[in-house]
Design an enzyme around this catalytic site. Sequence first.
Site, short mmCIF file in Angstrom:
data_model
loop_
_atom_site.label_atom_id
_atom_site.label_comp_id
_atom_site.label_asym_id
_atom_site.label_seq_id
_atom_site.Cartn_x
_atom_site.Cartn_y
_atom_site.Cartn_z
CG HIS A 215 -1.91 -1.08 1.25
ND1 HIS A 215 -2.94 -1.10 2.15
CD2 HIS A 215 -2.05 -2.19 0.48
CE1 HIS A 215 -3.67 -2.18 1.95
NE2 HIS A 215 -3.14 -2.86 0.94
CD GLU B 248 -2.40 4.83 2.00
OE1 GLU B 248 -3.47 5.35 1.64
OE2 GLU B 248 -2.05 3.68 1.62
CB CYS C 133 -6.28 -0.28 5.25
SG CYS C 133 -4.53 -0.77 5.20
CB CYS D 44 -1.91 2.23 5.82
SG CYS D 44 -1.63 1.30 4.30
#
Length: 161
Positions: free
Chosen positions: A56, A58, A86, A89
């Site tokens: 991801h 992030e 999420c 993250c």
Amino acid sequence: MSYKDHLYYLDKCVEVSKYSRDSGNMPFGCILVNKNGEILMEQMNVEGTDYKCTGHAETQLIESASMKYTKSFLWDCTLYSTAEPCAMCTGAMYWANLGRIVYGMSEKDLLAVTGSDPKNPTFDLPCREVLARGQKDIKVLGPFPEIVDAVAEVHKEFWNK
């Protein structure tokens, strides 16, 4: 930072998400901004055609930032993201000691865009709830209704729904 500043940085995130999509990755993007408003880093998803579960945007950005900057420096920084981070993250941002998170589209809005695509099985767990279980007063701003359509547009025709 003013509301207008937040929209400016979120718009930059949308540009990163377009680059991510055009590079064959999932259409997410984020940037790290210091207390003076300088963009320090930007990051797209790094999953490509082979799934990297921690790829991801992030998580990748905050991992790099935590190796480059001190925890006290990161406390004064803001991570801007196209979509609400999420749980994974958010946890990474917590452990890195990031002081503020700003996102454009909520997790619920993201689910409406991605549908039941198995590449993005979203959690119904807002980042604020994750952070509420911790011991740090990390500020969260979002969603920003003015940017939701621009974020969603990058996702069009990407997901199988």
